[in-house]
Design a protein around this motif. Structure first.
Motif, short mmCIF file in Angstrom:
data_model
loop_
_atom_site.label_atom_id
_atom_site.label_comp_id
_atom_site.label_asym_id
_atom_site.label_seq_id
_atom_site.Cartn_x
_atom_site.Cartn_y
_atom_site.Cartn_z
N TYR A 265 -29.54 2.13 72.46
CA TYR A 265 -29.21 2.65 73.79
C TYR A 265 -29.95 1.82 74.84
N LEU A 267 -31.11 1.83 78.37
CA LEU A 267 -31.28 2.84 79.42
C LEU A 267 -31.38 2.17 80.79
N GLY A 288 -35.11 0.18 79.93
CA GLY A 288 -35.67 0.07 78.60
C GLY A 288 -34.57 0.09 77.56
N VAL A 289 -34.93 -0.28 76.35
CA VAL A 289 -33.95 -0.24 75.26
C VAL A 289 -34.55 0.62 74.14
N VAL A 290 -33.77 1.62 73.72
CA VAL A 290 -34.24 2.49 72.65
C VAL A 290 -33.40 2.20 71.40
N GLU A 291 -34.11 1.97 70.30
CA GLU A 291 -33.39 1.70 69.07
C GLU A 291 -33.81 2.70 68.00
N PHE A 292 -32.83 3.36 67.41
CA PHE A 292 -33.08 4.27 66.29
C PHE A 292 -32.71 3.52 65.03
N SER A 293 -33.54 3.56 64.01
CA SER A 293 -33.14 2.92 62.77
C SER A 293 -33.61 3.73 61.57
N SER A 294 -32.79 3.69 60.53
CA SER A 294 -33.06 4.45 59.31
C SER A 294 -32.13 3.91 58.24
#
Lengths: 334, 392
Positions: A265, A267, A288-294
């Motif tokens: 994402y 932002l 900002g940049v939000v990164e979710f990882s899994s």
């Protein structure tokens, strides 16, 4: 006796090295080219010796690069979850788009791409699940097609989706144009969905997984309940958990979820913290940049909601992955 | 010919055995044996409340003065309090000039851009900075002889390993700080041509920057405290170097992680540098306990990070001091903004890494310092962590 040149040998060696030993037999047995020689090969040998045997066999047969790419395609089609797959969407279908069949597509695609760049090596193969697999090795006026870095594209006929792996920016317009013309569509654009598992990307983009739609009258959430003081606490908590579970499933889907590795994402929104007056009154966005990882992002997010790590109601940004079928977003204020 | 039996003075051997005897009883070679339990209790108590005495100390410009003024029941009790006030690089005179003024730029170059693994070290017994040449030869011999005992060492290179210990003058900030010791292990190819430059296969740094003054003063004169060890290179060589130090200087080593609070400190300290040196980004990563575990990385635009930092600065603070409250508010601001977007509480997870263009730090005890501007500040913070982690 025919013989292979060094680059062909190198390509073959690289390919054999990529295929794990336990999968070699299965892969080679699917290759019609080798059907008669299969019995002469000893799969119990070490991989090094086996590769040497295979090399000498191919040398005898005078195997060409084109033949080796066949083997590569067999392996990649069987093991598609390698590298990064990107989803693309075709739009503005022409009238005759639904009538395009495999032969027509094949001819058209090859003709158009060769017209754009005459130094390409194209191979097209139809897989059992109706998917058309396209392998392209790119060359230029000064170089031969590079078989070590091929592009793979997967298209399901009569659907507006294409999945691409290993495509450089330079070759993107060429592939897009050839695909658009061959499928009888008007344009093609990025679906902003990518991941290491082709199957997951395909299932998500083509909505081929178990979804759960919000019930018409969602039950009120139990969030603001006072602390239970009666002996039925456990029962209440069970209801709570059940509610959370339902909210989680409505947001991300039920049962087994497609395996996505990431969601990003960007932002471009204003700072949101009421206690910080200075930044809150600032006009410019807090970038900002939000990164979710899994290993399985949707599963992690569903668990976050059902276990209470994520607050309810669930932020609209997270279920957008499944609702909008993409994992790259730019978020701005309205 | 050098052997592994290196003890040259008779009294050394005797003392070592005595010390080991002492250790067996209370694992404490230092002369604060009786106070040990009390100190540990105090330490634990203060560790839990890291914000103690912020108000009194924030006004003090110099770190050292702040320490000296605190006369508390036990002189180690307030150690964690140091982290409530940290000196930051002065904006008008960038640290770059300062560091390279004090320290040989060639030596600074050896310290930056490496990924360092951190350990703490207990004080070294009878270590002399003037004897580093001798130590180099002894360490080389030790590595060679260990190799003959069949201990693991990289194959193919074993013939030409040579240790080189040197002193890095100027990194120490205070008078009491011992000068930094730099260790390199060089490998010479078997059939080396005369002018071949030996290959550096391992580097290590033993340092003390702005160490706790009272702690350093309390050490008996025969001990030298270099509490922070940074290593970079193969693990098997790290083990050999550590075991040589252990037997030669009767010290102990232990792993040094960087906890969430210190990672937050680093994030703030890097952000503070932004006006003088572009940090390019501020990146923080949390791990959330979902199933399967999920990582959340927040990469903030440098200008925005600086604006946020500027907004949490307290008015009554002096120019070159930042307080733990400001650091906490800074991180909390980021987390709140994140929560307002995603309804996910990052505080439920744990902060794992922090990085900017100036460097990166990982909670497992790995740090990379990309810019010389930041060396002193980072080593000072890590020296503190090492002293805190050390068993007393």
């Amino acid at each position: 006796m025919l013989s292979m040149d060094d680059s062909t040998k190198f390509i073959l060696k690289r390919l054999i090295r990529r295929i794990p030993l336990q999968m070699l037999q299965k892969t080679l047995s699917k290759w019609t080219y080798l059907r008669e020689d299969l019995d002469s090969l000893d799969f119990k040998q070490s991989k090094y010796i086996f590769t040497e045997c295979l090399l000498s066999l191919f040398e005898e047969k005078g195997t060409t690069v084109k033949r080796i790419t066949e083997l590569e395609m067999i392996y990649v089609i069987e093991n598609p979850n390698q590298g990064m797959w990107h989803g693309f969407q075709l739009s503005d279908a022409e009238e005759d788009a639904p009538t395009v069949d495999l032969i027509q597509f094949k001819e058209q695609f090859k003709a158009h791409l060769i017209e754009l760049n005459s130094h390409v090596s194209i191979k097209i193969k139809k897989h059992t699940d109706e998917a058309i697999w396209i392998r392209i090795a790119w060359g230029s006026n000064f170089t031969n097609p590079n078989h070590l870095k091929p592009t793979y594209a997967v298209h399901h006929l009569q659907t507006p989706y294409v999945f691409v792996n290993g495509l450089s920016l330079k070759h993107k317009p060429l592939l897009f144009q050839a695909l658009v013309l061959a499928t009888r569509y008007g344009s093609m654009k990025d679906a902003h969905l990518s991941g290491r598992k082709l199957t997951a990307i395909r299932d998500l983009l083509m909505r081929q997984y178990q979804q759960m739609f919000p019930t018409k009258h969602p039950r009120p959430l139990q969030e603001k309940n006072p602390v239970p003081t009666n002996p039925k606490i456990e029962k209440e908590q069970a209801v709570n958990t059940e509610n959370r579970m339902q909210v989680a499933c409505e947001a991300f889907g039920d049962g087994k979820l497609p395996e996505l590795q990431k969601a990003v994402y960007q932002l471009e929104t204003k700072f949101r913290d009421d206690s910080n007056k200075t930044l809150k009154s600032r006009e410019e966005p807090f970038r900002g940049v939000v990164e979710f990882s899994s290993t399985n992002l949707l599963e992690s997010l569903r668990h976050a909601v059902s276990s209470g790590i994520a607050a309810t109601p669930v932020s609209a940004l997270l279920p957008a992955i499944t609702q909008k079928r993409r994992n790259r977003f730019i978020i701005t204020d309205k | 010919m050098w052997t592994t039996n290196l003890h040259q003075h008779n009294d050394f051997d005797i003392l070592t055995t005595e010390l080991h005897h002492g250790k067996a009883q209370c694992s404490n070679p230092l002369p604060i044996v009786l106070e040990a339990n009390k100190v540990m209790e105090e330490l634990n108590r203060t560790l839990r409340t890291p914000c103690n005495n912020v108000k009194e100390r924030r006004s003090r410009r110099r770190y050292s003065r702040a320490m000296r003024s605190c006369v508390e029941p036990t002189y180690l009790g307030y150690t964690p309090g140091h982290q409530t006030v940290l000196r930051i690089p002065n904006k008008r005179t960038p640290k770059t000039r300062e560091v390279t003024n004090q320290v040989d730029p060639a030596q600074v170059a050896l310290l930056v851009k490496k990924q360092w693994h951190l350990s703490y070290v207990t004080p070294l017994y009878q270590f002399r900075h003037t004897m580093v040449k001798t130590y180099s030869k002894e360490l080389s011999a030790f590595i060679a002889s260990e190799k003959q005992h069949g201990l693991a060492i990289e194959i193919g290179r074993e013939l030409g390993l040579k240790a080189n210990i040197s002193v890095v003058n100027g990194l120490a900030e205070m008078e009491r700080d011992a000068e930094t010791v730099f260790i390199q292990i060089l490998s010479k190819p078997m059939f080396a041509v005369k002018d071949d430059v030996p290959n550096v296969v391992w580097s290590g740094l033993l340092t003390c920057v702005n160490g706790d003054l009272d702690y350093l003063q309390s050490l008996p004169p025969e001990f030298v405290s270099l509490p922070l060890l940074c290593t970079s290179g193969s693990e098997s060589l790290t083990v050999l170097v550590k075991s040589w130090f252990k037997k030669t200087f009767d010290c102990c080593f232990g792993p040094l992680g960087i906890n969430a609070t210190n990672l937050q400190w680093l994030a703030a300290l890097w952000t503070v540098c932004h006006p003088t040196r572009n940090i390019q980004y501020l990146k923080l990563s949390w791990e959330l306990p979902t199933q399967p575990p999920m990582d959340v990385t927040y990469r903030v635009d440098p200008e925005c990070a600086w604006k946020l930092w500027d907004s949490v600065r307290q008015e009554n603070t002096t120019e070159d001091c930042i307080s733990i409250e400001e650091v906490t508010n800074f991180i909390r601001g980021l987390q709140t903004n994140f929560f307002r977007h995603f309804s996910l509480d990052l505080a439920a997870g744990s902060l794992r890494t922090v990085s900017t263009a100036l460097g990166s730090a990982h909670h497992s005890g790995k740090i990379q310092i990309a810019s010389p501007d930041f060396i002193i500040t980072a080593l000072q913070l890590l020296t503190e962590c090492a002293l805190l982690k050390m068993p007393i």
